[in-house]
Design a protein around this motif. Structure first.
Motif: not given
Lengths: 689, 736
Positions: A451-452, A454-460, A592, A596
């Protein structure tokens, strides 16, 4: 104005953190230095011995001693005599040698007995210790002890004395206890203060000449205030040394076995100065429960042998029943009654233990003896009387950990307000869970990692898109929160973000700034609420919404203002609007990551506090880097100039705060003054009219 | 912090004032003519006659030496209003003290109203005195020509009591000097250390000072001044749930037992501004004395500010109130039958109070013993996000009550604490009913339940306290101010008091919302706190405040049927039905030899009263025994939840209160109280005495008498054996 006042109040509050706390005279309590928790009554005033039968009143008495038969011995210093009372306070005898008898007493400052019932009197004025039979016949005189170690100028002024079952005599000599054997031979100093320079002292002892050794002796560490050979056979002593602990307990080799630490409480004297406790005397019962009296406040502090505060009691200084004037010496009898000798009033004031403190003592004794099941029962009895008594929860917690009832133990430790204990129980509980659900945990970890990523990728990806839209000037529709999406881009591409903010400075999009500030405040509150109990540094009951938000927002605001002022001087290009926007954007990592992180802390104990702190540090480092990059790029500074401007800005921030504090202090006084003048005028007019 | 030290300085100043004013002006001697009785209105000097001034079937008042003599024909006792000649000749007094000892009043004054100069040790100063005959008495006109103050004193016999009166209308200050206080008959009842007897002063339950034990004491102070109903406040206690730290002086009464006789003096007018003074025998006068002192002006501290080099410095000044407390003052001396001990004193007081309607026997109709139960509803907890800690909902209260009813405890006097919006300690008290505890419907249901089950519902009401953060008050208009026109507050400046008018208004607002049946409101602070408000626009004297409190009580009583009071100041007793916080001992002045249940003996049979809840006692066995001895009702303060929830709240002194822990104990103790004194609550407690060390005997006027043994072993008194730490009924049979 109100905000500033509150902030000022906050600063004042921090400065006065150790100020005296209000608790009415009749309440016993526990304290950790910053707050007081009232507890059920532990000791109550019982009676006062003012008249010693036919012997009349005491005059400046300095010492009280109670033997195993509960006979009371008082060194009636001002009357040059020793008073002996039976356990009911009836006069047994006054040892008051008349002129012409075998010996005289001169200002005796201490009295004790040995196991045969012989008296030892610190005959202070005559510089000797006298051994007497219980009816006052002289057995032996101990003058200045024989020794080649002692200096020729040595002056022997024994006040309080103690005698061990093995026949050694102890008395205080300034900063150490002097040991004398029955042949009046000096046997060395016991418990000579082991202060911070003990390493140096050791070197000197090994290598130095006699002169240097003497020089060492003349260095003045705080002297002992009092000492006592207590009912548990240990030597206790008190000092004013607040750094290594004012209470000491020596075994016969002179090693301090009492945990070092600050004991008692700070109080305020008549001039309002903060003063450290002055433990005029100390005593302990057979279970090594220690009681010491603070002469300045007339409060008695009781500790168990691990140095845990059991209670603070006593009616304090005053002229009502059970109140003291100058409490000088204390001792305890076999029933646990505490006798306080007041030298100024010349009376003995007796405090009697209540059922509550008796059950605390029993619980401690039973627990110490390893009877855990019974001690659990005892601790519950204590809690039946006072559900706020923290130590009982701590005891329960320890027993519950032993019984592997970890969740119950956590609840107990929570009520005990014991973070370490809680953490221990939590770590055990976590371990148990981990073993039970090993594969589930593993799976969770894996899912979390994926998840981490993919989140990173998504944000980028999102960052790229946002930048594209803004670069093409296609974000015009988003009028209200124009700068808000840039919060994302600043993380990945600060340079471009700064450029965009600068380019669109005409928009003056305050709503975005406000929104980010609001988010910061909300994050702060969420963080405080969500951080795991053993890792949190904020006591929820000592804080409020306003304070928590101010703690994070005010420094940021000041930074922005200071930066604007400084860059305006140093050829900066940024306007205030964009500085504020960029400053708020730089805080996005906080928004952000804090929550967490706080959530993550819930699976950590104090053992992993370092890990948690490291992660928090990384977050703050990121924020600082962002702040500096924004500063550099928005003003087109070189790296060197950026550092220079940063330094100046920090100085400015400090300056701003100094000015605000000064203004508040002065302004407040000025307003007070005007008000008083008006009052005065009103009064004068009324009088005249 | 500075404030604290300023107030300490103030205390020192006041102490100095007291010391310097201890030698008050003697009023000089006058001699009564010695001849036949006079007619009312005659000037004594003009007729040059004297002797008998008044006589009733029991008392005889006549001139004697420097003062008057009262003879009690019933007990053959005789008392002198000044030091009688025989004693006077024994004492080696200097001129000043001789003048004082021979005068019936001592005044203290200040030479000017502007500055405090209460130095008046001029022994030569004498008053010009004129005497006139009254019916059964005499009237003195004093003219202190040197300071230009006139006042008069009436002394006469009425209803077999000696009455001393100072009419306000005849006080005249015709110079610059102002009258501060008048001390009345300091030497009446004076006694040497070797005499048998004691003084009783009304500290807490009542305290006794025995003359013969004075030499065994080490006293740090040799004279005491106790303001009746507590002192005028210049600051408030730091403790959030306590208005003041002073001792509690509920009754304006003091008693003298000398030899086999005694009298008790009651301040019947002007008690709100009066002190009880006790002097122990000292170097100057080797006699102990006790008397009443009337305050006509108070001093107060104020500060003047100067600004120098940008720094403000305050200088403290003591000033004198510019208005005379001009109302009549009166003391009545009741002469005792029997041995003149404290039981006789209490009996005399009770009878007088009942006669005057100051006490009422309203319990006579209801013979049952109540069980006092307080339910603590909840309080606010300060935290990041403040929350309300609910300890007992109204439904939970009902459940607890129904369980108690099932166990046979039917008459439960229930009091709810923290039933308001915001809970306990949210000052100023809001008028709304706490929604989280069940709201108005919940409370209504509870009240209906109690009504149907023979219970009573009192609602705790604090209308005095104001907290700085509280809402709905005007800091300008509503708060009590001292003479310096500054708001009375605590050292942190976070607590204030409401002025009486606002207190009344706020009660009315609450009462409007209570449109269902309750037993009454229980007023916190009313019975232990009395204050004036000097705010120039609505200046209110202590006397008026007392009137407002009494009025509020009577309003409540009229609307709901009863009213409760925390504390027990005398002026409220006629209207109250239940007292809380009545101390079971004195407050511990070192002069006291013993605490006695004087207060309890006065009010027992007229009112139900309670002290500390049983669940909070630290030495239960002994303290419950004392509750039985002193005639308290069985009383608990309970919560449904565990009290450790309160630990982080401000109200963290309710150490243990969870109902589940106490169910069985309550039933057992209820039964014990019922068995021992269940039938005595409507009777008067007429005798209390120590029969041996730690053994006491109590007798009620219904024929019941009990023995109490505080020792840890059984004791035999006469043919009765009392178990350790227990009591038995020796007369009046078993209580069925």
């Amino acid at each position: 104005m109100k905000i500033w006042k509150k902030l000022f109040a906050v600063i004042l509050f921090c400065m006065l953190l150790l100020a005296q706390l209000p608790v009415s005279a009749a309440t016993d309590y526990l304290t950790d230095g910053s707050r007081r928790i009232p507890i059920s009554r532990t000791y109550v005033y019982d009676k006062t011995y003012a008249v010693m039968g036919n012997a009349g009143f005491l005059n400046d008495p300095q010492d009280i001693y109670i033997d195993e038969q509960d006979r009371i011995y008082i060194a009636d210093t001002g009357n040059n005599r020793i008073i002996i009372l039976d356990k009911n306070g009836k006069l047994v005898r006054a040892i008051e040698p008349q002129e012409g008898s075998a010996y005289q007493l001169s200002e005796p400052g201490g009295v004790t007995t040995d196991k045969e019932g012989n008296l030892y009197v610190g005959d202070t004025g005559n510089k000797r210790i006298l051994q007497l039979t219980s009816d006052g016949t002289l057995i032996q005189e101990y003058g200045t002890p024989d020794s080649n170690v002692l200096d020729a100028n040595f002056v022997f002024t024994p006040r309080r004395v103690a005698v061990t079952d093995t026949g050694y005599l102890y008395t205080i000599k300034d900063k150490s206890l002097m040991k004398i054997d029955e042949k009046n031979q000096f046997k060395g100093y016991v418990g000579a203060t082991k202060l911070a320079f003990s390493f140096e002292a050791m070197l000197i002892r090994i290598f130095a000449s006699k002169q240097q050794k003497e020089a060492l002796l003349t260095q003045e560490p705080p002297p002992y205030l009092s000492f006592a050979l207590a009912k548990d056979g240990m030597l206790y002593a008190t000092t004013t040394d607040t750094s290594s602990g004012q209470i000491m307990k020596f075994d016969m080799t002179g090693t301090n076995m009492f945990p070092s630490g600050f004991y008692g409480e700070y109080s305020r004297d008549d001039e309002g100065n903060q003063t450290a406790p002055y433990f005029a005397d100390i005593t302990a019962d057979t279970n090594s429960i220690v009681t010491a009296i603070d002469q300045r406040t007339g409060k008695l502090y009781q500790y168990d042998k691990s140095g845990n505060l059991l209670c603070v009691f006593g009616n304090g200084i005053g002229n009502k029943d059970g109140q003291f004037s100058v409490p000088t010496a204390i001792d305890i009898d076999s029933a646990g009654n505490i006798y306080v000798l007041d030298s100024q009033l010349g009376v003995v004031i007796v405090y009697r233990p209540t059922a509550f403190i008796k059950s605390i003592h029993e619980a401690i004794a039973v627990y110490g003896a390893g009877k855990y099941e019974e001690s659990e029962k005892r601790f519950r009895e204590v809690l039946d009387i006072d559900a706020n008594y923290e130590m009982a929860y701590e005891g329960l917690g320890r027993i519950q950990v032993k019984n592997e009832e970890y969740q119950e133990a956590m609840a107990s430790y929570r009520l005990a307000n014991d973070k370490d204990g809680y953490s221990t129980a939590f770590e055990k509980y976590r371990h148990q869970l981990f073993r039970e659900y090993f594969f589930v945990v593993l799976l969770c970890c894996a899912v979390f990692a994926v998840a981490l990523i993919y989140t990173y990728k998504g944000l980028k990806l999102a960052t790229g898109k946002i930048l594209y839209i803004y670069q093409k000037n296609q974000a015009g529709k988003n009028k209200f929160f124009y700068f808000l999406p840039l919060g994302l881009t600043v993380l990945f591409d600060p340079v471009e973000t700064v450029y965009l903010v600068k380019r669109d400075r005409a928009r003056k999009n305050w709503i975005s700034v406000a929104a980010i500030f609001l988010l910061i405040a909300l994050t702060r509150i969420a963080t405080v609420c969500l951080t795991h109990y053993p890792l949190s540094t904020t006591e929820l009951q000592n804080t409020n919404l306003f304070l928590e938000c101010a703690v994070i927002l005010v420094p940021l605001l000041t930074w922005a203002i200071a930066q604007y002022a400084v860059t305006a001087i140093f050829n900066g290009e940024a306007k205030f609007g964009e500085i504020l926007t960029l400053c708020s954007l730089s805080m996005v990592p906080y928004i952000l990551l804090s929550v967490p992180l706080a959530l993550l802390s819930n699976i950590l104990g104090t053992g992993e506090a370092g890990l948690y702190q490291a992660m928090t540090c990384i977050m703050w480092f990121w924020i600082i880097v962002l702040l500096l990059r924004c500063l550099k790029n928005s003003n087109d500074y070189t790296f060197g100039k950026m550092l220079f401007v940063t330094l100046i800005t920090i100085c400015t921030v400090v300056l701003i705060w100094l000015i605000i504090i000064l203004l508040l202090a002065f302004g407040g006084q000025f307003i007070d003054f005007i008000r008083d003048v008006i009052n005065e005028l009103g009064y004068a007019l009324k009088r005249g009219g | 912090m500075a404030r604290k030290y300023l107030s300490r300085l103030g205390a020192v100043l006041i102490a100095f004032f007291l010391l310097s004013s201890c030698a008050k002006t003697g009023t000089g001697q006058f001699s009564l003519p010695d001849s036949a009785p006079l007619k009312a209105g005659d000037s004594v000097e003009s007729t040059a006659q004297a002797g008998l001034l008044g006589e009733t079937d029991r008392l005889r008042l006549s001139g004697s030496g420097s003062g008057l003599q009262i003879e009690d024909k019933l007990t053959q006792a005789s008392w002198h209003t000044t030091l009688d000649e025989a004693t006077l000749s024994q004492q080696k007094l200097n001129k000043l003290w001789k003048t004082t000892a021979e005068s019936m009043i001592n005044i203290s004054y200040s030479k000017t109203a502007q500055s405090v100069q209460i130095t008046d040790t001029n022994p030569a100063m004498e008053a010009e005195i004129e005497c006139y005959r009254l019916k059964n008495g005499i009237k003195f006109y004093y003219d202190f020509t040197e300071v230009k103050i006139k006042l008069s004193l009436e002394l006469y016999i009425e209803d077999n009591q000696l009455v001393a009166r100072i009419p306000a209308s005849e006080i005249e200050e015709y110079g610059t000097a102002v009258l501060m206080s008048v001390e009345l008959m300091q030497f009446m009842g004076a006694a040497a250390n070797d005499e048998k007897g004691y003084y009783l002063y009304p500290d807490g339950s009542g305290a006794i000072f025995e003359f013969s034990k004075l030499d065994d004491k080490k006293l740090s102070t040799r004279q005491y001044t106790w303001p009746v109903y507590g002192d005028e406040k210049d600051y408030l206690s730091q403790n959030d749930f306590q208005l003041s730290d002073d001792g509690k002086f509920f009754l304006p009464v003091f008693g003298v037992k000398k030899g086999e006789n005694g009298f008790v003096a009651v301040i019947t007018q002007g008690a709100e501004d009066a002190n009880i003074n006790l002097y122990t025998s000292a170097m100057a006068v080797q006699l102990n004395r006790i008397c009443a002192e009337f305050t006509f002006r108070r001093t107060y501290d104020t500060k003047i500010s100067t600004m120098e080099n940008g720094e403000k410095t305050d200088t403290e000044f003591t000033r004198i109130d510019n208005q005379l407390l001009a109302y009549d003052r009166e003391v009545r001396y009741l002469f005792l039958e029997g041995e003149g001990n404290y039981s006789d004193m209490a009996n005399a007081c009770r009878e007088y109070f009942l006669e005057q309607g100051i006490l009422s026997e309203n319990l006579k109709e209801n013979s049952e013993m109540p069980l006092g139960i307080d339910f603590f509803i909840g309080t606010q907890k300060e935290s990041l996000i403040p929350e309300f800690v609910l300890m007992s909902s109204f439904d939970a209260c009902q459940q607890m009550l129904s369980e108690m009813n099932q166990k046979g405890m039917s008459y439960v006097q229930t009091t709810l604490e923290g039933w308001n919006q915001g809970g306990y300690g949210a000052y100023p008290t809001q008028s709304g009913i706490n929604g989280k505890a069940g709201g108005k419907s919940g409370l209504k249901k509870l009240s209906r339940y109690l009504e149907e089950n023979n219970g009573e519902l009192f609602l705790n009401a604090n209308y005095l306290d104001v907290s700085k953060d509280g809402k709905g008050y005007s800091a300008k208009k509503d708060l009590v101010r001292g003479q310096a026109q500054t708001v009375i507050e605590n050292t942190d400046g976070t607590r204030y008091l409401f002025t009486p008018a606002v207190v009344l208004e706020r009660m009315k607002k609450t009462v409007k919302k209570l449109d269902f049946s309750i037993a009454g409101l229980s007023f916190e602070g009313f019975g232990s706190t009395l204050y004036a408000d000097y705010f120039s626009s609505n200046r209110i004297l202590r006397q008026h405040t007392a009137g407002v409190w009494a009025q509020m009580l009577s309003d409540t009583k009229q609307q709901f049927g009863s009213a409760g009071v925390y504390g027990g100041n005398l002026f409220l007793l006629a209207q109250a039905g239940r007292l809380y916080d009545i101390p079971s001992e004195d407050s511990g002045f070192s002069i006291a030899d013993e605490s006695v249940p004087f207060y309890q003996m006065v009010v027992h049979g007229s009112l139900f009263y309670s002290a500390e809840p049983i669940n909070l006692l630290h030495d239960k066995e002994q303290q419950i025994l004392k509750m039985l001895e002193y005639g308290y009702i069985p009383y608990y303060k309970l919560t449904w939840e565990n009290s450790n929830l309160l630990k982080e709240t401000k109200y963290n002194t309710l150490f243990t209160s969870c109902y589940a822990d106490y169910k069985d104990e309550i039933a057992a103790n209820y039964q014990r109280f019922q068995d021992k004194i269940g039938d005595c609550y409507t009777a008067a407690m007429i005798r209390h005495e120590q029969v041996a060390e730690d053994v006491y005997r109590v007798a009620y006027d219904n024929g019941v008498s009990l023995l109490f043994n505080y020792r840890s072993e059984p004791v035999t008194v006469g043919d009765a054996s009392v178990p350790a730490l227990d009591c038995i009924r020796i007369q009046g049979g078993e209580n069925a």
